[in-house]
Scaffold this active site. Structure first.
Site, PDB file in Angstrom:
ATOM      1  N   LYS A  36      -3.463  18.775 -23.058  1.00 41.53           N
ATOM      2  CA  LYS A  36      -4.472  18.345 -24.035  1.00 41.53           C
ATOM      3  C   LYS A  36      -5.740  17.840 -23.369  1.00 41.53           C
ATOM      4  O   LYS A  36      -6.798  17.798 -23.974  1.00 41.53           O
ATOM      5  CB  LYS A  36      -3.906  17.295 -24.984  1.00 41.53           C
ATOM      6  CG  LYS A  36      -3.552  15.954 -24.365  1.00 41.53           C
ATOM      7  CD  LYS A  36      -3.018  15.051 -25.475  1.00 41.53           C
ATOM      8  CE  LYS A  36      -2.248  13.861 -24.993  1.00 41.53           C
ATOM      9  NZ  LYS A  36      -2.909  12.768 -24.423  1.00 41.53           N
ATOM     10  N   GLY A  40      -4.242  19.079 -14.057  1.00 42.02           N
ATOM     11  CA  GLY A  40      -4.038  18.266 -12.842  1.00 42.02           C
ATOM     12  C   GLY A  40      -3.530  16.870 -13.138  1.00 42.02           C
ATOM     13  O   GLY A  40      -3.087  16.165 -12.227  1.00 42.02           O
ATOM     14  N   GLY A  41      -3.610  16.448 -14.409  1.00 45.23           N
ATOM     15  CA  GLY A  41      -3.058  15.150 -14.794  1.00 45.23           C
ATOM     16  C   GLY A  41      -3.706  13.971 -14.094  1.00 45.23           C
ATOM     17  O   GLY A  41      -4.835  14.070 -13.589  1.00 45.23           O
ATOM     18  N   LYS A  52      -8.135   8.585  -3.089  1.00 48.69           N
ATOM     19  CA  LYS A  52      -8.154   8.844  -1.653  1.00 48.69           C
ATOM     20  C   LYS A  52      -9.557   9.208  -1.176  1.00 48.69           C
ATOM     21  O   LYS A  52      -9.945   8.914  -0.041  1.00 48.69           O
ATOM     22  CB  LYS A  52      -7.162   9.943  -1.281  1.00 48.69           C
ATOM     23  CG  LYS A  52      -5.847   9.385  -0.811  1.00 48.69           C
ATOM     24  CD  LYS A  52      -4.918   8.917  -1.904  1.00 48.69           C
ATOM     25  CE  LYS A  52      -4.856   7.482  -2.179  1.00 48.69           C
ATOM     26  NZ  LYS A  52      -3.957   7.125  -3.303  1.00 48.69           N
ATOM     27  N   ALA A 115       0.311  19.630 -27.830  1.00 46.63           N
ATOM     28  CA  ALA A 115       1.619  20.135 -28.247  1.00 46.63           C
ATOM     29  C   ALA A 115       2.364  19.069 -29.036  1.00 46.63           C
ATOM     30  O   ALA A 115       2.321  17.891 -28.685  1.00 46.63           O
ATOM     31  CB  ALA A 115       2.436  20.520 -27.018  1.00 46.63           C
ATOM     32  N   ILE A 186      -1.509   0.150  -6.801  1.00 44.96           N
ATOM     33  CA  ILE A 186      -2.850   0.470  -7.303  1.00 44.96           C
ATOM     34  C   ILE A 186      -3.810  -0.682  -7.034  1.00 44.96           C
ATOM     35  O   ILE A 186      -4.922  -0.484  -6.539  1.00 44.96           O
ATOM     36  CB  ILE A 186      -2.804   0.810  -8.813  1.00 44.96           C
ATOM     37  CG1 ILE A 186      -2.014   2.102  -9.021  1.00 44.96           C
ATOM     38  CG2 ILE A 186      -4.223   0.935  -9.387  1.00 44.96           C
ATOM     39  CD1 ILE A 186      -1.893   2.569 -10.448  1.00 44.96           C
ATOM     40  N   ASP A 313       6.981  11.362 -14.021  1.00 43.86           N
ATOM     41  CA  ASP A 313       6.982   9.928 -14.354  1.00 43.86           C
ATOM     42  C   ASP A 313       7.810   9.630 -15.605  1.00 43.86           C
ATOM     43  O   ASP A 313       8.380   8.547 -15.731  1.00 43.86           O
ATOM     44  CB  ASP A 313       5.553   9.427 -14.618  1.00 43.86           C
ATOM     45  CG  ASP A 313       4.732   9.317 -13.342  1.00 43.86           C
ATOM     46  OD1 ASP A 313       5.246   9.707 -12.279  1.00 43.86           O
ATOM     47  OD2 ASP A 313       3.577   8.847 -13.417  1.00 43.86           O
ATOM     48  N   HIS A 445       1.828  14.182  23.724  1.00 45.61           N
ATOM     49  CA  HIS A 445       1.108  12.983  24.185  1.00 45.61           C
ATOM     50  C   HIS A 445      -0.368  13.323  24.341  1.00 45.61           C
ATOM     51  O   HIS A 445      -0.680  14.417  24.789  1.00 45.61           O
ATOM     52  CB  HIS A 445       1.678  12.541  25.530  1.00 45.61           C
ATOM     53  CG  HIS A 445       0.979  11.347  26.117  1.00 45.61           C
ATOM     54  ND1 HIS A 445       1.132  10.075  25.594  1.00 45.61           N
ATOM     55  CD2 HIS A 445       0.104  11.243  27.148  1.00 45.61           C
ATOM     56  CE1 HIS A 445       0.394   9.229  26.304  1.00 45.61           C
ATOM     57  NE2 HIS A 445      -0.253   9.919  27.246  1.00 45.61           N
TER      58      HIS A 445
HETATM   59  P1  NAI Z   1       3.237  -1.585  -9.117  1.00 48.74           P
HETATM   60  O1  NAI Z   1       4.544  -1.648  -9.788  1.00 48.74           O
HETATM   61  O2  NAI Z   1       3.113  -0.991  -7.762  1.00 48.74           O
HETATM   62  O3  NAI Z   1       2.613  -3.057  -9.005  1.00 48.74           O
HETATM   63  C1  NAI Z   1       2.411  -3.888 -10.094  1.00 48.74           C
HETATM   64  C2  NAI Z   1       2.432  -5.329  -9.594  1.00 48.74           C
HETATM   65  O4  NAI Z   1       1.962  -6.164 -10.641  1.00 48.74           O
HETATM   66  C3  NAI Z   1       3.811  -5.818  -9.213  1.00 48.74           C
HETATM   67  O5  NAI Z   1       3.742  -6.358  -7.917  1.00 48.74           O
HETATM   68  C4  NAI Z   1       4.127  -6.886 -10.276  1.00 48.74           C
HETATM   69  O6  NAI Z   1       4.885  -7.951  -9.763  1.00 48.74           O
HETATM   70  C5  NAI Z   1       2.737  -7.360 -10.667  1.00 48.74           C
HETATM   71  N1  NAI Z   1       2.615  -7.898 -12.021  1.00 48.74           N
HETATM   72  C6  NAI Z   1       3.165  -7.418 -13.163  1.00 48.74           C
HETATM   73  N2  NAI Z   1       2.740  -8.153 -14.239  1.00 48.74           N
HETATM   74  C7  NAI Z   1       1.887  -9.090 -13.748  1.00 48.74           C
HETATM   75  C8  NAI Z   1       1.095 -10.112 -14.341  1.00 48.74           C
HETATM   76  N3  NAI Z   1       1.078 -10.285 -15.663  1.00 48.74           N
HETATM   77  N4  NAI Z   1       0.326 -10.907 -13.544  1.00 48.74           N
HETATM   78  C9  NAI Z   1       0.324 -10.707 -12.192  1.00 48.74           C
HETATM   79  N5  NAI Z   1       1.053  -9.744 -11.570  1.00 48.74           N
HETATM   80  C10 NAI Z   1       1.810  -8.936 -12.345  1.00 48.74           C
HETATM   81  O7  NAI Z   1       2.270  -0.872 -10.187  1.00 48.74           O
HETATM   82  P2  NAI Z   1       0.835  -0.237 -10.018  1.00 48.74           P
HETATM   83  O8  NAI Z   1       0.163  -0.754  -8.810  1.00 48.74           O
HETATM   84  O9  NAI Z   1       0.179  -0.404 -11.330  1.00 48.74           O
HETATM   85  O10 NAI Z   1       1.167   1.289  -9.780  1.00 48.74           O
HETATM   86  C11 NAI Z   1       1.938   2.000 -10.752  1.00 48.74           C
HETATM   87  C12 NAI Z   1       2.660   3.150 -10.112  1.00 48.74           C
HETATM   88  O11 NAI Z   1       1.740   4.164  -9.752  1.00 48.74           O
HETATM   89  C13 NAI Z   1       3.367   2.790  -8.809  1.00 48.74           C
HETATM   90  O12 NAI Z   1       4.657   2.293  -9.026  1.00 48.74           O
HETATM   91  C14 NAI Z   1       3.403   4.102  -8.094  1.00 48.74           C
HETATM   92  O13 NAI Z   1       4.574   4.767  -8.454  1.00 48.74           O
HETATM   93  C15 NAI Z   1       2.205   4.860  -8.621  1.00 48.74           C
HETATM   94  N6  NAI Z   1       1.156   4.958  -7.597  1.00 48.74           N
HETATM   95  C16 NAI Z   1       1.438   5.490  -6.377  1.00 48.74           C
HETATM   96  C17 NAI Z   1       0.485   5.563  -5.410  1.00 48.74           C
HETATM   97  C18 NAI Z   1       0.829   6.107  -4.077  1.00 48.74           C
HETATM   98  O14 NAI Z   1       1.859   6.734  -3.946  1.00 48.74           O
HETATM   99  N7  NAI Z   1       0.029   5.898  -3.049  1.00 48.74           N
HETATM  100  C19 NAI Z   1      -0.870   5.096  -5.635  1.00 48.74           C
HETATM  101  C20 NAI Z   1      -1.057   4.523  -6.920  1.00 48.74           C
HETATM  102  C21 NAI Z   1      -0.070   4.478  -7.857  1.00 48.74           C
END
Ligand code: NAI
Length: 471
Positions: A36, A40-41, A52, A115, A186, A313, A445
């Site tokens: 929609k 690439g989402g 990045k 969809a 994030i 996800d 190396h």
């Molecule tokens: P996250 O789960 O990594 O971090 C969220 C943080 O917020 C946690 O440490 C949690 O304790 C804290 N938190 C939750 N509620 C809160 C509040 N009310 N006040 C203060 N702290 C609070 O989630 P994030 O960073 O949003 O990323 C979501 C997902 O996106 C990740 O789990 C990851 O799977 C994916 N992602 C992966 C990346 C990568 O692979 N490099 C880059 C960006 C995202």
């Protein structure tokens, strides 16, 4: 309203859905991919790729400021945020454009539309241009609808003062100050990006440490770096609300038993993501959703409804693009009648902080909790010739092995190019390697990869360039 017949219909052209549709096309399954929004989402449009791009530009800016250490003098670099944004947008456009053409050249159909599942084999497609809707009868329906950021009460996203990751990635200026609510992946990737460009950063993390999903040892290195760069990290800190004062947001946070007020030009809310299971007719089926809101699937990505499958996800953690793609490709084979299962031993995790963090396999605590007696090998980048030559000596490689037979259980890297180095670790775990396999593989190396080999040698008491522990 036309009634179209397809063997497979994939909902969502993110990193789960589009590789699935490509692979289905390759396998000769007549497939339609419906999206929609943009192809690439989140990953290509509002996540991995644009972040990045900004991360690498901000690192270059930061490095240029320290080039004098290497004997290079030039006048102070300047940031033109709108130019940086259009450079980033160019990369996104190139990659998203590639998705549509890859889907088509592999024999599947790409459709822009919304969809709605009407039943186990029936989907309606509504088009954005007002064209009459179609229905599709499909033998197989794949749900790859992804996830969206979690909102917190009192912080309504306006993408100006209060932003989520999408808004942060589109900022047309470098804010003078930023509060990141959430010290997770994030929050820290984007928070450090702006910190490198000159923003004063404060992180509010609800738990007792940042990067709770990463090995504690590794997270400490990033914690120190943020503070060394002038940032503040408040743990056990819960954001309670905010108000506009003197042209800034004043965020109220409960930190332990104190209430703190922190002023910021921009507030980034990054407290996790939740799966998208509503708004596309899933309720018209009997597909089971877990208490945590994820669609339940087996190792072949089948839901409890025989014609409906799900990947990415929407089926659970870790919410990572490479996990979604792997699942999508496995599922395409399942739909094509092959005997495929998702049996990945490890999904590597990479965090593009400064320094980068990357892990494959079990963490130290996880391995202990699983009942292993472990040994740990470590190699610091501070003694790596290559790390010195690129002037990036922070961090280390940690290899965790089973004491019984030296089998590699986990590899954890914090330091330069950790994101690229971890693929060797993932391969080692996928192939059931022993520390000796890494140690006896001749590494070129001078490279950063030697640190992985040396850490493996250290785990078994055979390190050459660091003292071995007494055994
Ligand atoms: P996250 O789960 O990594 O971090 C969220 C943080 O917020 C946690 O440490 C949690 O304790 C804290 N938190 C939750 N509620 C809160 C509040 N009310 N006040 C203060 N702290 C609070 O989630 P994030 O960073 O949003 O990323 C979501 C997902 O996106 C990740 O789990 C990851 O799977 C994916 N992602 C992966 C990346 C990568 O692979 N490099 C880059 C960006 C995202």
């Amino acid at each position: 309203m036309a009634n179209i017949k397809k063997q497979a219909l994939v909902i969502g052209a993110g990193t789960g859905g589009y590789p699935c549709a490509i692979r289905l096309g390759q396998l000769g399954v007549d497939t339609m991919l419906v999206e929609k929004d943009k192809p690439g989402g989140v990953c290509l449009n509002w996540g991995c790729i644009p972040s990045k791009a900004l991360i690498s530009a901000s690192k270059l800016y930061e490095k240029a400021q320290h080039a004098t250490d290497m004997g290079i003098e030039f006048s102070a670099p300047k940031v033109d945020m709108s130019k940086m944004q259009s450079w980033k947008a160019g990369i996104v456009k190139k990659l998203t454009g590639g998705v549509q053409s890859l889907v088509k050249t592999n024999g599947s159909t790409y459709v822009t539309g919304t969809a709605t599942i009407l039943g186990p084999n029936k989907v309606r497609i509504d088009y954005p241009d007002g064209k009459e809707s179609d229905t599709v009868e499909a033998q197989h329906i794949v749900v790859a609808t992804g996830s969206v950021p979690i909102a917190i009460p009192g912080f309504e996203i306006d993408q100006k003062r209060i932003v989520d990751s999408t808004g942060a990635l589109d900022l047309d200026r470098v804010p003078e100050s930023m509060v990141c609510i959430g010290g997770g992946i994030i929050g820290l990737e984007l928070g450090q990006t702006f910190q490198r460009l000159g923003t004063k950063l404060t992180v509010l993390e609800g738990a007792d440490r940042i990067l709770g999903a990463c090995d504690a040892d590794l997270a400490k290195v990033v914690h120190k770096q943020i503070e060394a760069d002038g940032g503040r990290i408040l743990t056990k800190a819960m954001a309670k609300g905010w108000e506009e004062r003197n042209g800034k947001a004043v965020v109220k946070a409960a930190v332990g038993d104190q209430i703190e007020e922190i002023e910021a030009e921009v507030v980034l809310v990054a407290v996790g993501r939740r799966p998208v299971t509503k708004g596309f007719g899933l309720e018209n089926t009997k597909v089971a959703v877990s208490d945590r809101g994820f669609i339940e699937v087996d190792k072949q990505k089948r839901t409890n409804v025989p014609s409906i499958y799900a990947v990415g996800d929407v089926v659970g953690q870790p919410m990572l693009a490479h996990k979604a793609s792997h699942e999508g490709e496995v599922l395409a084979e399942v739909i094509a009648g092959h005997n495929a299962v998702d049996d990945a031993r490890t999904i590597p995790n990479v965090v593009f902080t400064e320094p980068e963090i990357a892990s494959a396999g079990l963490g130290e605590q996880e391995a202990k909790d699983a009942g292993y007696e472990i040994q740990i090998g470590k190699f610091p980048f501070s003694v790596s010739g290559r790390a010195m030559a690129i002037s990036e000596t922070k961090g280390f490689v940690k290899v965790i092995t089973d004491k019984k037979d030296n089998r590699v259980l986990g590899i954890h890297i914090v330091g330069p190019e950790a994101s690229d180095l971890i693929s060797e670790g993932a391969l080692a775990i996928e192939m059931g390697a022993f520390a000796e396999d890494l140690s006896l593989t001749v590494h070129p190396h001078p490279t950063l990869g030697e640190a992985v080999m040396e850490a493996a040698k250290h785990a078994i008491g055979e390190a050459i360039h660091v003292p071995n522990r007494r055994r």
